[in-house]
Design a protein around this motif. Structure first.
Motif: not given
Length: 134
Positions: A14-27
């Motif tokens: 997902v990161y390769d497709r949408v970038g850092p926005r995927v990190l919202i899943v971490l918190p």
């Protein structure tokens, strides 16, 4: 470890497709762990452990990809060292806070973790906005 690996693969894709926005899943994952793991029922405890594994997979892979994207190649080793140091200190502090709050009240522990993760979401949003404007 299997969930860790699957989460790393999924969020990396997902990161390769949408970038850092995927990190919202971490918190979101991190906030769910104590709510699930500190119960008296086996199923939520197991689910909490699996969610913890997923959060670890995201942190150990995709967060490092962000570091690589943000830092020039000649400074990456230093950046990874600083990142590892910050993660280590934060893990120590978080573990100490969790242990102290566990002795006080599990609902308070869950609330504090959720509040910290909400602050992380806000920080991600602000950081995302500033990165888009540079």
């Amino acid at each position: 470890m299997a969930v860790d690996a699957l989460a790393a693969l999924a969020t990396g894709w997902v990161y390769d497709r949408v970038g850092p926005r995927v990190l919202i899943v971490l918190p979101v994952l991190s906030a769910a762990v104590p709510a699930l793991a500190f119960t008296d029922s086996l199923a939520p405890v197991v689910l909490g452990s699996l969610v913890w594994g997923a959060a670890t997979g995201v942190q150990e892979s995709t967060v490092r990809a962000v570091v690589a994207d943000l830092v020039a190649p000649g400074r990456r080793a230093t950046a990874y060292g600083v990142f590892a140091a910050v993660v280590g200190v934060a893990a120590f502090a978080g573990g100490a806070l969790t242990g102290a709050l566990y002795d006080v009240s599990i609902p308070v522990l869950i609330t504090v973790v959720a509040a910290i993760q909400a602050a992380a979401v806000l920080l991600l949003a602000v950081t995302g906005i500033s990165l888009r404007h540079t």
